[in-house]
Motif scaffolding. Structure first.
Motif, PDB file in Angstrom:
ATOM      1  N   UNK A 142      -3.219 -65.501  48.841  1.00 33.08           N
ATOM      2  CA  UNK A 142      -4.641 -65.844  48.972  1.00 33.08           C
ATOM      3  C   UNK A 142      -4.844 -67.349  49.021  1.00 33.08           C
ATOM      4  N   UNK A 143      -4.078 -68.095  48.254  1.00 32.10           N
ATOM      5  CA  UNK A 143      -4.190 -69.550  48.293  1.00 32.10           C
ATOM      6  C   UNK A 143      -3.825 -70.081  49.670  1.00 32.10           C
ATOM      7  N   UNK A 144      -2.756 -69.543  50.251  1.00 35.86           N
ATOM      8  CA  UNK A 144      -2.331 -69.982  51.580  1.00 35.86           C
ATOM      9  C   UNK A 144      -3.375 -69.591  52.628  1.00 35.86           C
ATOM     10  N   UNK A 145      -3.902 -68.376  52.516  1.00 37.82           N
ATOM     11  CA  UNK A 145      -4.896 -67.921  53.479  1.00 37.82           C
ATOM     12  C   UNK A 145      -6.190 -68.732  53.367  1.00 37.82           C
ATOM     13  N   UNK A 202      -6.433 -71.848  52.499  1.00 38.43           N
ATOM     14  CA  UNK A 202      -6.163 -73.140  53.134  1.00 38.43           C
ATOM     15  C   UNK A 202      -6.148 -73.001  54.654  1.00 38.43           C
ATOM     16  N   UNK A 203      -5.536 -71.941  55.156  1.00 36.10           N
ATOM     17  CA  UNK A 203      -5.489 -71.714  56.597  1.00 36.10           C
ATOM     18  C   UNK A 203      -6.888 -71.525  57.169  1.00 36.10           C
ATOM     19  N   UNK A 204      -7.704 -70.743  56.478  1.00 31.34           N
ATOM     20  CA  UNK A 204      -9.080 -70.539  56.936  1.00 31.34           C
ATOM     21  C   UNK A 204      -9.869 -71.840  56.913  1.00 31.34           C
ATOM     22  N   UNK A 205      -9.686 -72.630  55.866  1.00 33.10           N
ATOM     23  CA  UNK A 205     -10.383 -73.914  55.766  1.00 33.10           C
ATOM     24  C   UNK A 205     -10.017 -74.817  56.943  1.00 33.10           C
ATOM     25  N   UNK A 250      -6.749 -63.794  67.006  1.00 30.06           N
ATOM     26  CA  UNK A 250      -6.042 -63.848  65.739  1.00 30.06           C
ATOM     27  C   UNK A 250      -5.261 -65.129  65.534  1.00 30.06           C
ATOM     28  N   UNK A 251      -5.172 -66.023  66.561  1.00 25.19           N
ATOM     29  CA  UNK A 251      -4.492 -67.294  66.388  1.00 25.19           C
ATOM     30  C   UNK A 251      -5.509 -68.383  66.257  1.00 25.19           C
ATOM     31  N   UNK A 252      -5.156 -69.530  65.701  1.00 28.64           N
ATOM     32  CA  UNK A 252      -6.132 -70.615  65.513  1.00 28.64           C
ATOM     33  C   UNK A 252      -6.646 -71.140  66.827  1.00 28.64           C
TER      34      UNK A 252
END
Length: 261
Positions: free
Chosen positions: A112-115, A117-120, A259-261
């Motif tokens: 969840x921490x990684x996700x 950060x990725x979402x941010x 689904x990719x940035x």
């Protein structure tokens, strides 16, 4: 075939559940590299270094890491090959695909921490790019009107929301085609879908009531010699109540790859 609302929609794509893969993706420079390759096509590490203000050693390292997890690959297009000082340049391209993340209920604390950060990183990059394009709208020609925008609310069950998402992905895939079949005048268009449940009104009301009761129970007297460090002894201004935004739908002429940035 489009599934009926509420029916089990076929879940496609590749789920990225491996923590090492997610960590490799949730890195600011790699997100910038992926965005550049997605927007501008294949590039060398030197090209990316100039565009992103990095050195070629850094871009080469990040490209190798992205390639290790399948996010980029070497491009073999003949017109992109070349050499510098007798050494062949390596061109890289983003690997298209329907990549998806595990649902939050199946994420452990570290994931969840990684996700988060990725979402941010993803949301911040999208907002920055959107605002930049709006500022440069006068240079876009007829594409200056190409900013369709919609905000709305719908009442759905969780299965219906899943079906809604799958239908959105299917709509995107309908308009995807090889470069050779892309008509003149077409350009890359970034699409984003963000859907989330509204806060529960009952929970919000109970929380407001609890805060109000606590405030009424607080001591009414205060040492006149004491100053609140947040206000330096002056009462804080009353908070303004902001009304909820109205629903807006703006047509284009009225102004995770999936689904990719």
């Amino acid at each position: 075939m489009t599934p009926e609302p509420g029916s089990a929609a076929p879940a496609g794509g590749q789920e990225l559940s491996d923590l090492s893969t997610l960590k490799a993706l949730a890195q600011p420079r790699r997100q910038q590299i992926l965005q550049h390759l997605t927007l501008h096509g294949p590039a060398t590490s030197a090209t990316l270094a100039r565009a992103l203000g990095l050195n070629t050693g850094a871009t080469s390292y990040h490209l190798r890491e992205l390639a290790r997890y399948g996010f980029v690959e070497e491009s073999s297009s003949g017109d992109e090959s070349g050499s510098v000082g007798g050494r062949r340049e390596r061109w890289w391209r983003a690997v298209p695909g329907d990549r998806r993340f595990p649902p939050r209920s199946r994420q452990n604390a570290e994931t969840r921490l990684v996700m988060d950060e990725l979402n941010h990183l993803s949301y911040a990059a999208d907002l920055e790019l959107f605002e930049r394009l709006q500022r440069e709208g006068q240079d876009l020609g007829e594409w200056a009107d190409a900013f369709p925008y919609s905000r709305g609310t719908i009442r759905l069950t969780l299965p219906e929301l899943r079906a809604f998402f799958e239908e959105f992905i299917a709509l995107l895939n309908r308009y995807k085609r090889p470069d050779g079949e892309t008509p003149d005048g077409a350009r890359t268009v970034l699409t984003r879908l963000l859907a989330f449940p509204a806060p529960d009104r009952a929970d919000s009301t109970r929380a407001d009531s609890t805060r109000a009761d606590s405030a009424r129970a607080a001591p009414a007297h205060k040492d006149p010699a004491h100053k609140d460090p947040a206000t330096d002894g002056n009462p804080a201004p009353a908070a303004k109540s902001n009304p909820a935004p109205a629903e807006v739908v703006q047509a284009p002429d009225n102004s995770k790859e999936t689904g990719t940035p």
